[in-house]
Design an enzyme around this catalytic site. Structure first.
Site, PDB file in Angstrom:
ATOM      1  N   LYS A 280      44.699 -75.016  68.702  1.00  0.00           N
ATOM      2  CA  LYS A 280      43.803 -76.079  69.175  1.00  0.00           C
ATOM      3  C   LYS A 280      44.022 -77.390  68.405  1.00  0.00           C
ATOM      4  O   LYS A 280      44.679 -77.407  67.358  1.00  0.00           O
ATOM      5  CB  LYS A 280      42.350 -75.596  69.055  1.00  0.00           C
ATOM      6  CG  LYS A 280      42.014 -74.415  69.986  1.00  0.00           C
ATOM      7  CD  LYS A 280      40.509 -74.098  69.939  1.00  0.00           C
ATOM      8  CE  LYS A 280      40.131 -72.971  70.862  1.00  0.00           C
ATOM      9  NZ  LYS A 280      38.649 -72.732  70.889  1.00  0.00           N
TER      10      LYS A 280
ATOM     11  N   TYR B 123      38.919 -73.314  81.125  1.00  0.00           N
ATOM     12  CA  TYR B 123      37.681 -72.711  80.618  1.00  0.00           C
ATOM     13  C   TYR B 123      36.614 -72.579  81.714  1.00  0.00           C
ATOM     14  O   TYR B 123      35.425 -72.536  81.392  1.00  0.00           O
ATOM     15  CB  TYR B 123      37.138 -73.546  79.459  1.00  0.00           C
ATOM     16  CG  TYR B 123      37.807 -73.271  78.125  1.00  0.00           C
ATOM     17  CD1 TYR B 123      37.718 -72.018  77.514  1.00  0.00           C
ATOM     18  CD2 TYR B 123      38.507 -74.271  77.448  1.00  0.00           C
ATOM     19  CE1 TYR B 123      38.309 -71.766  76.285  1.00  0.00           C
ATOM     20  CE2 TYR B 123      39.110 -74.027  76.209  1.00  0.00           C
ATOM     21  CZ  TYR B 123      38.991 -72.771  75.645  1.00  0.00           C
ATOM     22  OH  TYR B 123      39.572 -72.518  74.417  1.00  0.00           O
TER      23      TYR B 123
ATOM     24  N   PHE C  27      27.612 -75.454  75.886  1.00  0.00           N
ATOM     25  CA  PHE C  27      28.639 -76.082  75.041  1.00  0.00           C
ATOM     26  C   PHE C  27      29.871 -76.524  75.837  1.00  0.00           C
ATOM     27  O   PHE C  27      30.842 -77.001  75.249  1.00  0.00           O
ATOM     28  CB  PHE C  27      29.054 -75.124  73.917  1.00  0.00           C
ATOM     29  CG  PHE C  27      29.579 -73.775  74.386  1.00  0.00           C
ATOM     30  CD1 PHE C  27      30.884 -73.619  74.816  1.00  0.00           C
ATOM     31  CD2 PHE C  27      28.736 -72.665  74.393  1.00  0.00           C
ATOM     32  CE1 PHE C  27      31.359 -72.383  75.243  1.00  0.00           C
ATOM     33  CE2 PHE C  27      29.205 -71.419  74.825  1.00  0.00           C
ATOM     34  CZ  PHE C  27      30.530 -71.286  75.251  1.00  0.00           C
TER      35      PHE C  27
ATOM     36  N   ARG D 250      43.588 -61.089  68.911  1.00  0.00           N
ATOM     37  CA  ARG D 250      42.160 -61.306  68.648  1.00  0.00           C
ATOM     38  C   ARG D 250      41.807 -60.907  67.212  1.00  0.00           C
ATOM     39  O   ARG D 250      40.980 -61.552  66.562  1.00  0.00           O
ATOM     40  CB  ARG D 250      41.293 -60.504  69.640  1.00  0.00           C
ATOM     41  CG  ARG D 250      41.410 -60.918  71.102  1.00  0.00           C
ATOM     42  CD  ARG D 250      40.848 -62.274  71.433  1.00  0.00           C
ATOM     43  NE  ARG D 250      39.487 -62.485  71.021  1.00  0.00           N
ATOM     44  CZ  ARG D 250      38.715 -63.483  71.472  1.00  0.00           C
ATOM     45  NH1 ARG D 250      39.169 -64.345  72.375  1.00  0.00           N
ATOM     46  NH2 ARG D 250      37.497 -63.646  71.036  1.00  0.00           N
TER      47      ARG D 250
ATOM     48  N   THR E  24      34.732 -65.856  66.750  1.00  0.00           N
ATOM     49  CA  THR E  24      34.651 -67.208  67.329  1.00  0.00           C
ATOM     50  C   THR E  24      34.075 -68.209  66.339  1.00  0.00           C
ATOM     51  O   THR E  24      34.583 -69.322  66.203  1.00  0.00           O
ATOM     52  CB  THR E  24      33.762 -67.153  68.604  1.00  0.00           C
ATOM     53  OG1 THR E  24      34.265 -66.131  69.478  1.00  0.00           O
ATOM     54  CG2 THR E  24      33.743 -68.489  69.317  1.00  0.00           C
TER      55      THR E  24
ATOM     56  N   ARG F 212      40.914 -67.941  61.783  1.00  0.00           N
ATOM     57  CA  ARG F 212      39.725 -68.801  61.835  1.00  0.00           C
ATOM     58  C   ARG F 212      39.044 -68.897  60.469  1.00  0.00           C
ATOM     59  O   ARG F 212      38.554 -69.963  60.096  1.00  0.00           O
ATOM     60  CB  ARG F 212      38.775 -68.306  62.927  1.00  0.00           C
ATOM     61  CG  ARG F 212      39.271 -68.731  64.329  1.00  0.00           C
ATOM     62  CD  ARG F 212      38.548 -68.020  65.433  1.00  0.00           C
ATOM     63  NE  ARG F 212      38.743 -68.663  66.730  1.00  0.00           N
ATOM     64  CZ  ARG F 212      38.410 -68.101  67.894  1.00  0.00           C
ATOM     65  NH1 ARG F 212      37.859 -66.899  67.920  1.00  0.00           N
ATOM     66  NH2 ARG F 212      38.615 -68.736  69.027  1.00  0.00           N
TER      67      ARG F 212
ATOM     68  N   ASN G 156      37.718 -74.426  66.181  1.00  0.00           N
ATOM     69  CA  ASN G 156      37.974 -73.105  65.594  1.00  0.00           C
ATOM     70  C   ASN G 156      39.438 -72.654  65.693  1.00  0.00           C
ATOM     71  O   ASN G 156      39.735 -71.470  65.753  1.00  0.00           O
ATOM     72  CB  ASN G 156      36.999 -72.065  66.139  1.00  0.00           C
ATOM     73  CG  ASN G 156      37.130 -71.837  67.623  1.00  0.00           C
ATOM     74  OD1 ASN G 156      37.926 -72.491  68.275  1.00  0.00           O
ATOM     75  ND2 ASN G 156      36.363 -70.913  68.154  1.00  0.00           N
TER      76      ASN G 156
ATOM     77  N   HIS H 118      42.825 -70.326  70.355  1.00  0.00           N
ATOM     78  CA  HIS H 118      42.326 -69.573  71.513  1.00  0.00           C
ATOM     79  C   HIS H 118      43.204 -68.350  71.676  1.00  0.00           C
ATOM     80  O   HIS H 118      44.415 -68.415  71.431  1.00  0.00           O
ATOM     81  CB  HIS H 118      42.420 -70.410  72.800  1.00  0.00           C
ATOM     82  CG  HIS H 118      42.246 -69.565  74.032  1.00  0.00           C
ATOM     83  ND1 HIS H 118      41.006 -69.248  74.539  1.00  0.00           N
ATOM     84  CD2 HIS H 118      43.150 -68.907  74.804  1.00  0.00           C
ATOM     85  CE1 HIS H 118      41.166 -68.441  75.580  1.00  0.00           C
ATOM     86  NE2 HIS H 118      42.462 -68.221  75.769  1.00  0.00           N
TER      87      HIS H 118
ATOM     88  N   GLU I 259      45.551 -66.668  82.404  1.00  0.00           N
ATOM     89  CA  GLU I 259      45.765 -67.784  81.478  1.00  0.00           C
ATOM     90  C   GLU I 259      47.252 -68.104  81.313  1.00  0.00           C
ATOM     91  O   GLU I 259      47.629 -69.272  81.214  1.00  0.00           O
ATOM     92  CB  GLU I 259      45.124 -67.447  80.127  1.00  0.00           C
ATOM     93  CG  GLU I 259      43.604 -67.377  80.244  1.00  0.00           C
ATOM     94  CD  GLU I 259      42.921 -67.000  78.933  1.00  0.00           C
ATOM     95  OE1 GLU I 259      43.614 -66.756  77.926  1.00  0.00           O
ATOM     96  OE2 GLU I 259      41.677 -66.961  78.931  1.00  0.00           O
TER      97      GLU I 259
HETATM   98  P1  GDP Z   1      36.663 -67.147  71.932  1.00  0.00           P
HETATM   99  O1  GDP Z   1      37.205 -66.229  72.993  1.00  0.00           O
HETATM  100  O2  GDP Z   1      36.506 -66.452  70.589  1.00  0.00           O
HETATM  101  O3  GDP Z   1      37.454 -68.426  71.797  1.00  0.00           O
HETATM  102  O4  GDP Z   1      35.186 -67.556  72.354  1.00  0.00           O
HETATM  103  P2  GDP Z   1      34.512 -67.800  73.800  1.00  0.00           P
HETATM  104  O5  GDP Z   1      35.467 -67.422  74.898  1.00  0.00           O
HETATM  105  O6  GDP Z   1      33.173 -67.158  73.778  1.00  0.00           O
HETATM  106  O7  GDP Z   1      34.274 -69.365  73.821  1.00  0.00           O
HETATM  107  C1  GDP Z   1      35.340 -70.271  74.072  1.00  0.00           C
HETATM  108  C2  GDP Z   1      35.271 -71.387  73.064  1.00  0.00           C
HETATM  109  O8  GDP Z   1      34.069 -72.121  73.283  1.00  0.00           O
HETATM  110  C3  GDP Z   1      35.182 -70.932  71.601  1.00  0.00           C
HETATM  111  O9  GDP Z   1      36.430 -70.692  71.018  1.00  0.00           O
HETATM  112  C4  GDP Z   1      34.469 -72.091  70.946  1.00  0.00           C
HETATM  113  O10 GDP Z   1      35.389 -73.138  70.628  1.00  0.00           O
HETATM  114  C5  GDP Z   1      33.531 -72.567  72.041  1.00  0.00           C
HETATM  115  N1  GDP Z   1      32.199 -71.966  71.851  1.00  0.00           N
HETATM  116  C6  GDP Z   1      31.822 -70.689  72.093  1.00  0.00           C
HETATM  117  N2  GDP Z   1      30.519 -70.482  71.808  1.00  0.00           N
HETATM  118  C7  GDP Z   1      30.060 -71.668  71.382  1.00  0.00           C
HETATM  119  C8  GDP Z   1      28.769 -72.119  70.957  1.00  0.00           C
HETATM  120  O11 GDP Z   1      27.801 -71.363  70.906  1.00  0.00           O
HETATM  121  N3  GDP Z   1      28.684 -73.429  70.606  1.00  0.00           N
HETATM  122  C9  GDP Z   1      29.757 -74.265  70.652  1.00  0.00           C
HETATM  123  N4  GDP Z   1      29.593 -75.558  70.288  1.00  0.00           N
HETATM  124  N5  GDP Z   1      30.993 -73.895  71.049  1.00  0.00           N
HETATM  125  C10 GDP Z   1      31.140 -72.611  71.409  1.00  0.00           C
HETATM  126 MG    MG Z   2      37.265 -66.464  75.041  1.00  0.00          MG
END
Ligand code: GDP
Ligand code: MG
Length: 142
Positions: free
Chosen positions: A11, A51, A59, A87, A93, A104, A114, A117, A128
């Site tokens: 990222k 996304y 968010f 992962r 996350t 991370r 973070n 992805h 994807e």
């Molecule tokens: P990942 O698969 O671990 O990347 O997490 P997710 O698929 O749940 O979310 C996608 C991305 O959205 C995450 O990597 C974060 O950058 C962002 N994100 C997820 N949850 C939150 C949240 O509660 N707050 C904020 N600000 N960003 C979030």
């Molecule tokens: Mg995800």
């Protein structure tokens, strides 16, 4: 365990920190191989489409804004159990909850910024990978 492919994105925060090589090195040390890669500046519609599953989340706007804030490195990783392995290397996350030694925990600042992805299932990985690459872009290691 089956050989799988997964989509990884380094990222904008990690690209800005100049840790692209350190992150890719972790994938390689864990037995994953880069079989496609490109550096791109995502447009707003690129990030929104990628996304889309999160479009109703509070968010979403921040996520799209962040993912378009600078260039990213998009890669396809291949190896045994690649989806779960990636992962595990990434960590949780929220970097505050990520295990020590994960990408991370070591490189991310916040839940927004973070560092990486990674696809969360083989089904997501197929979608994807197809979002960014044609089958002919991939260079499988066999
Ligand atoms: P990942 O698969 O671990 O990347 O997490 P997710 O698929 O749940 O979310 C996608 C991305 O959205 C995450 O990597 C974060 O950058 C962002 N994100 C997820 N949850 C939150 C949240 O509660 N707050 C904020 N600000 N960003 C979030
Ligand atoms: Mg995800």
């Amino acid at each position: 365990m089956a050989v799988e492919r997964t989509l990884s994105i380094i990222k904008p925060d990690a690209v800005a920190k100049n840790v692209v090589g350190q992150i890719i090195s972790r994938f390689e040390k864990a037995g994953l191989s880069v079989v496609a890669a490109k550096m791109v500046q995502l447009s707003q519609s690129d990030a929104e489409g990628f996304y889309a599953e999160h479009s109703a989340r509070p968010f979403f706007k921040d996520l799209v804004g962040f993912m378009t804030s600078g260039p990213v490195v998009v890669q396809v990783l291949e190896g045994e159990g690649a989806v779960l392995k990636n992962r595990e290397l990434m960590g949780a996350t929220n970097p505050k909850e990520a295990d020590a030694g994960t990408i991370r925990a070591d490189f991310a600042e916040s839940i927004d910024a973070n560092a990486v992805h990674g696809s969360d299932s083989t089904t997501s990985a197929a979608r994807e990978i197809g979002y960014f690459f044609a089958e002919t872009d991939l260079c499988p290691r066999g």
